[in-house]
Design a protein around this motif. Structure first.
Motif: not given
Lengths: 368, 124
Positions: B42, B75-79, B39-40, B98, B81-82
């Protein structure tokens, strides 16, 4: 962090664990392997795909010997022990006078005696309670000189049968004294993973030789307590101290099936008043399976809410590698216990949506 | 190449073009085991040094990830998260968590060097 200075007991496989590169952790007073270098995820998946060896020698083993041993044990459990045929085993609960659960255990009928397997964290408490209830002529013989190995997975029995063909003919919950690789053992076709497999009681001094023989079988791998925990959670099996304890009743824990039919006419086990009242009127709370909607695991002690009301808490929760998602179990007020009921899990203070779900989360594959 | 700094909470910090990229160290990912959820924070959030701003969960346990320095999340690393397992397979590259625009770039100098962190880990 655990205190590394405390004196931990070791199982007979301690040096093998170190040789295999295990990460050792304190558990119930023992130094136990939580995982090997492959890691919990790989060990879990290897168990569901093939065969994995677990050291569960920390668990208590004991024999109950003497005329009327089964009737004597029934003074402490609602299980029907007297109906158990020679060569058969069953799962049961030891109950407290106030209707809580003292421990969960396995009992096997070995013909001239009963064989018990108790939780490591409870074996002293259990033994004291059993001894206090025994009539003259029945004795409890603890067996600290025996190790216990679990060999679990869809390939475990076929693989083990190359060393001991008789094991292939056993059904789920059969027990058999059998020689494996020249070592005299007591095998039960049972386990704590939801998979087919066996648990093998063996003299401590021969445990390492047996473990090495099992690990040498094709496709066999070592697995630690971490994988054992995620496997039993997916299988919907209770962990004593988390999901059941002296405050939870057999009815609340949804373990009424462990109460023998005859016992439900006699009502002569410890805590029978509470059990009977809860069977008649329904318990206030029930143990249920819980599936979070998203990917976030909810761990033990996570509060469960419906709207603003706290209706229970998670008792075991984590990530299910086979399920490829989070899963949990916990207690909720009975009116929220139906499958599909929407719940909020309060993970770090934030509501995370979840649903009550049937267990097991991963179907059992026992050799019934 | 930018110097990488380390914290006692087992995070690494790499300053490039005035923005600090932060992740967990190889030691941390190894201790956590198989990572299954992150969980990163916002983007746009102002964070204080040592504030718990992210969560990493392995099969076995949950751990907090702290802001090593004060600043703003850019920025947070959405990759990640996935595919949370990137924190295991590539903790110091694709598995970053992040990026922070530091309120005081000098605060990064106070963190441990690679050699200091190695000694810190050895002493654990």
């Amino acid at each position: 962090m655990a205190d590394s200075n405390e004196t931990l007991l070791e199982t007979p496989l301690a040096s093998l664990h170190r040789e295999l590169g295990a990460r050792m952790v304190p558990f119930a007073g023992y130094a136990m392997p939580v995982q090997y270098p492959a890691g919990i995820m790989a060990e879990h998946l290897a168990t569901r795909a093939g065969a994995a060896l677990f050291d569960v020698s920390h668990m208590g083993q004991a024999e109950l010997v003497g005329e009327g041993a089964a009737a004597a044990l029934e003074r402490l459990t609602p299980a029907d022990v007297q109906i158990l045929k020679p060569g058969r085993q069953k799962y049961g609960l030891l109950t407290t006078r106030s209707g809580g659960i003292l421990d969960d255990f396995m009992v096997a009928n070995l013909g001239d005696r009963l064989f018990l397997v108790l939780n490591a964290s409870r074996k002293d408490v259990d033994s004291a309670a059993i001894e206090a209830a025994l009539p003259a002529g029945v004795t409890l013989k603890r067996m600290p000189d025996r190790a216990l190995l679990a060999f679990q997975g869809p390939a475990a029995v076929s693989s083990l049968a190359t060393l001991a063909p008789a094991i292939a003919g056993m059904r789920f919950m059969d027990v058999l004294a059998v020689e494996i690789a020249g070592i005299q053992t007591l095998v039960s076709r049972s386990g704590y993973t939801g998979e087919d497999g066996v648990e093998i009681s063996v003299p401590a001094e021969q445990a390492e030789a047996l473990a090495r023989a099992l690990l040498a079988l094709p496709g066999a791998t070592a697995a630690g307590l971490g994988a054992r925990d995620s496997l039993r959670l997916e299988a919907g099996l209770c962990l004593y101290g988390n999901d059941i304890d002296e405050t939870t009743s057999p009815v609340e824990a949804n373990l009424v099936w462990t109460i023998g039919k005859r016992r439900r006419t006699e009502w002569n086990f410890p805590g029978s008043e509470r059990v009977r009242e809860e069977l008649d009127n329904g318990p206030k709370r029930l143990r249920v399976g819980i599936l979070p909607d998203g990917r976030q695991p909810a761990r033990g002690h996570t509060p469960i809410q419906v709207g603003a009301d706290v209706v229970g808490d998670i008792t075991s929760g984590g990530f299910g590698p086979t399920l490829n998602g989070p899963c949990a179990m916990g207690y909720v007020a009975r009116e929220h216990a139906a499958d599909g009921t929407a719940l909020d899990l309060m993970v770090r203070g934030k509501a995370s949506p979840a649903r009550v779900a049937a267990t097991p989360f991963v179907p059992h594959r026992y050799a019934r | 190449m930018a110097e990488i700094k380390f914290t006692k909470d087992h995070e690494w910090v790499k300053l490039e073009g005035g923005v600090a990229t932060i992740g967990i160290t190889d030691h941390a990912q190894n201790a956590l085991g198989d990572i299954v959820f992150v969980e990163l924070p916002e983007a746009g959030r102002d964070v204080a040094a040592e504030e718990a701003i992210a969560v990493v969960e392995s099969v076995k346990a949950a751990s907090d990830v702290y802001a090593p320095i004060a600043g703003k999340i850019v920025e947070s690393n959405q990759t990640l998260v996935d595919d949370p397992a990137l924190a295991n397979s590539a903790p110091t590259t694709d598995g970053w968590f992040f990026k922070i625009e530091p309120s005081d770039i000098g605060a990064i100098d106070a963190l441990m060097s690679e050699a200091e962190y190695a000694a810190f880990v050895d002493a654990l």
